[in-house]
Design an enzyme around this catalytic site. Structure first.
Site, mmCIF file in Angstrom:
data_model
loop_
_atom_site.group_PDB
_atom_site.id
_atom_site.type_symbol
_atom_site.label_atom_id
_atom_site.label_comp_id
_atom_site.label_asym_id
_atom_site.label_seq_id
_atom_site.Cartn_x
_atom_site.Cartn_y
_atom_site.Cartn_z
ATOM 1 N N GLU A 50 0.837 -1.215 0.000
ATOM 2 C CA GLU A 50 0.000 0.000 0.000
ATOM 3 C C GLU A 50 0.868 1.260 0.000
ATOM 4 O OE1 GLU A 50 -2.973 -0.290 -0.859
ATOM 5 O OE2 GLU A 50 -2.942 -2.465 -0.609
ATOM 6 N N TYR A 76 -0.931 -8.502 -11.455
ATOM 7 C CA TYR A 76 0.010 -8.406 -10.336
ATOM 8 C C TYR A 76 1.245 -9.274 -10.623
ATOM 9 C CZ TYR A 76 -3.925 -6.560 -7.579
ATOM 10 O OH TYR A 76 -4.972 -5.812 -7.116
HETATM 11 ZN ZN LIG Z 1 -2.158 -3.023 -5.407
#
Ligand SMILES: [Zn+2]
Length: 222
Positions: free
Chosen positions: A18, A105
């Site tokens: 994050e 990802y």
């Molecule tokens: Zn992310």
């Protein structure tokens, strides 16, 4: 955020992810959802660099290998010929929620990890990332712009870049055309203990102690 910090800091990766988004995601943003890998691939890359700073590069390598396995699971789930497993999928008339998976990802991370190895290692590649983030700060970016920038930054390594199977990585379903190299030290420690468990007879079970597990981090145990 403090609620996700486990006692052994095993969830620090979530925090690192994050925090990394403040550069790749908030400061530099993908222009469309087809370019979502630019947000998530770079963010996972930075997250694992932070993991490496905290716990060493072997741990980063271990997490990277785990990401490759996660990508394999996603490809198996969608099917290896499913165009939604492209790094840069065509989402025209596709429900973005249905397209969501770990592909942007982990295929994104695998490409960046592969490029890191091709182009001179982690420090060299971090130099590129810093310059990329500065160049595109407060802008949105497409895959083509990212690639043009990569070529201009590594203008002395164009031959290496020309040998990358860009179409295979970006516009072809299934697993990437090349697998990056992974340091296997921590993964092998798991495999060895697993083999001891598998081969053990019931009478041998007393030979396993809590100390066996203690040597493995919580990431290796899962
Ligand atoms: Zn992310």
């Amino acid at each position: 955020m403090p609620t996700v910090l486990a006692g052994d800091r095993s969830l620090a990766s979530v925090i690192a992810h994050e925090i990394s988004h403040s550069w790749t995601g908030n400061l530099v943003t993908n222009r469309t959802w087809e370019n979502f890998w630019l947000n998530e691939g770079h963010t996972v890359y930075l997250e694992r660099r932070i993991d490496g700073l905290l716990y060493g590069d072997q741990f980063r390598q271990f997490k990277a290998l785990g990401g490759w396995k996660e990508l394999q699971n996603a490809v198996n789930t969608f099917g290896a010929t499913n165009p939604l497993t492209n790094l840069v999928p065509n989402l025209h008339e596709v429900d973005v929620d249905a397209a969501f998976s770990s592909v942007p990802y982990e295929k994104g991370f695998a490409l960046l990890f592969y490029l890191e190895q091709l182009l001179g290692g982690p420090d060299v590649f971090l130099g590129f990332l810093k310059t990329y983030i500065q160049a595109f700060a407060y802008k949105s970016v497409t895959t083509e712009e990212w690639k043009t920038f990569l070529y201009s930054y590594f203008k002395d390594k164009v031959e290496i870049l020309d040998n990358v199977d860009w179409n295979g990585w970006m516009h072809t379903p299934g697993m990437p055309p090349v697998q990056p190299k992974y340091d296997m030290t921590l993964a092998n420690a798991c495999i060895l203990l697993g083999n001891r468990w598998t081969e053990a007879k019931a009478s041998d079970l007393s030979s396993f102690t809590a100390a066996d597990l203690k040597e493995l981090s919580s990431h290796q145990q899962t």
